[in-house]
Design an enzyme around this catalytic site. Structure first.
Site, PDB file in Angstrom:
ATOM      1  N   THR A 262      50.557  65.415  47.969  1.00  0.00           N
ATOM      2  CA  THR A 262      49.666  65.763  49.474  1.00  0.00           C
ATOM      3  C   THR A 262      49.546  67.329  49.554  1.00  0.00           C
ATOM      4  OG1 THR A 262      50.787  65.072  51.043  1.00  0.00           O
ATOM      5  CG2 THR A 262      49.318  63.166  49.267  1.00  0.00           C
TER       6      THR A 262
ATOM      7  N   ASP B 186      57.113  61.046  50.059  1.00  0.00           N
ATOM      8  CA  ASP B 186      57.006  61.213  51.445  1.00  0.00           C
ATOM      9  C   ASP B 186      57.609  62.557  50.979  1.00  0.00           C
ATOM     10  OD1 ASP B 186      57.150  62.229  54.180  1.00  0.00           O
ATOM     11  OD2 ASP B 186      57.676  60.090  54.905  1.00  0.00           O
TER      12      ASP B 186
ATOM     13  N   GLY C 135      54.595  63.418  45.952  1.00  0.00           N
ATOM     14  CA  GLY C 135      55.020  63.290  47.093  1.00  0.00           C
ATOM     15  C   GLY C 135      54.228  64.524  47.408  1.00  0.00           C
ATOM     16  N   HIS C 136      54.744  64.768  49.023  1.00  0.00           N
ATOM     17  CA  HIS C 136      54.616  65.169  50.085  1.00  0.00           C
ATOM     18  C   HIS C 136      54.569  66.791  50.664  1.00  0.00           C
ATOM     19  CE1 HIS C 136      53.145  61.535  52.561  1.00  0.00           C
ATOM     20  NE2 HIS C 136      52.762  61.629  51.746  1.00  0.00           N
ATOM     21  N   GLY C 137      55.284  67.513  49.499  1.00  0.00           N
ATOM     22  CA  GLY C 137      56.151  68.951  49.273  1.00  0.00           C
ATOM     23  C   GLY C 137      57.138  69.081  50.168  1.00  0.00           C
TER      24      GLY C 137
END
Length: 251
Positions: A136, A83, A105-107
């Site tokens: 992402t 995440d 991860g999601h930044g």
């Protein structure tokens, strides 16, 4: 200050929880069942040389969740997560992130803010000299429709990208499809000095409802594969975009 270890935090499945006070912490955390480090109601903490390691497929495994806290420094750290590498939530200010390697991860995200029409405040968040690899998202601000308050005085500077799907995002329709008519105000935000490769989707997504004084400068994102196209989106945007590739066409 209250510092809870993984064993003590089993009820909320978080590897470590920091509540209040001051701490200087170096950690190596792996495979938490949920968020790895939660910082709540804290004034003054430095996290240096932290290693977080969870697979990209592990849900809700944020590296850092920060809420209602101020004067937090995260530096010289590596985060692999399923995440957000770092999420800065409501009530937080003077958050500094420097020399952090994120990915997978999601930044690094501001929010999400304004869920359930809540009033949220976030300010003075500064992310500098960080890298995103196989993520992402890169630098993201996300708000739910209907919220109030502000996310302001935010900078993302000198960011290196490797195979990032969505490098720069302001998403004011987070997790919903209906058109929003109000949202937490996003203002005084700078994205500067982004360089590297994008992996498709929207390289730059400026989906604004209530955005003012947003600046993009010295942005260079090229496809990670020769035949890959990079798209942009820009709506209800108020600000400046210069020296930016790909350059959004705003309405």
């Amino acid at each position: 200050m209250v510092l809870r270890s993984m064993a003590q935090a089993q009820e909320d499945s978080t590897a470590m929880v920091l509540l209040g006070g001051y701490a200087k912490v170096a950690l190596d955390l792996r495979n938490s069942p949920a968020a790895h480090i939660s910082i709540n109601g804290c004034n003054g903490a430095t996290f240096s040389n932290v290693v977080v390691n969870s697979p990209a497929t592990s849900p809700n495994t944020d590296g850092f969740d920060i809420s209602s806290s101020k004067n937090i420094l995260i530096e010289d750290s590596t985060i692999h997560a399923g995440d957000d590498c770092i999420a800065v939530n409501g009530g937080s200010s003077y958050i500094n992130v420097t020399r952090v390697a994120c990915g997978p991860g999601h930044g690094i995200s501001i929010g999400s803010l304004g869920k359930g029409r809540s009033h949220e405040r976030v300010e003075e968040v500064h992310v500098k000299d960080c890298s995103f690899t196989d993520t992402t998202n890169g630098a993201r601000i996300k708000t739910f429709p209907g919220g109030s308050g502000y996310a302001r005085k935010i900078t993302f500077e000198q960011i290196h990208l490797t195979n990032v799907k969505n490098a720069i995002i302001i998403d004011q329709h987070y997790d919903v499809s209906p058109l929003a008519v109000s949202a937490v105000q996003v203002r005084d935000v700078t994205f500067q000095g982004f360089n590297g490769t994008g992996a498709g989707d929207l390289a730059i997504n400026l989906d604004c409802v209530n955005c003012f004084n947003i600046a993009l400068n010295q942005i260079s994102i090229v496809p990670s594969q020769p035949k890959l196209g990079l798209e942009t989106l820009c709506k209800n945007f108020h600000g400046t975009i210069v020296s930016t590739v790909p350059k959004p066409s705003c309405n």
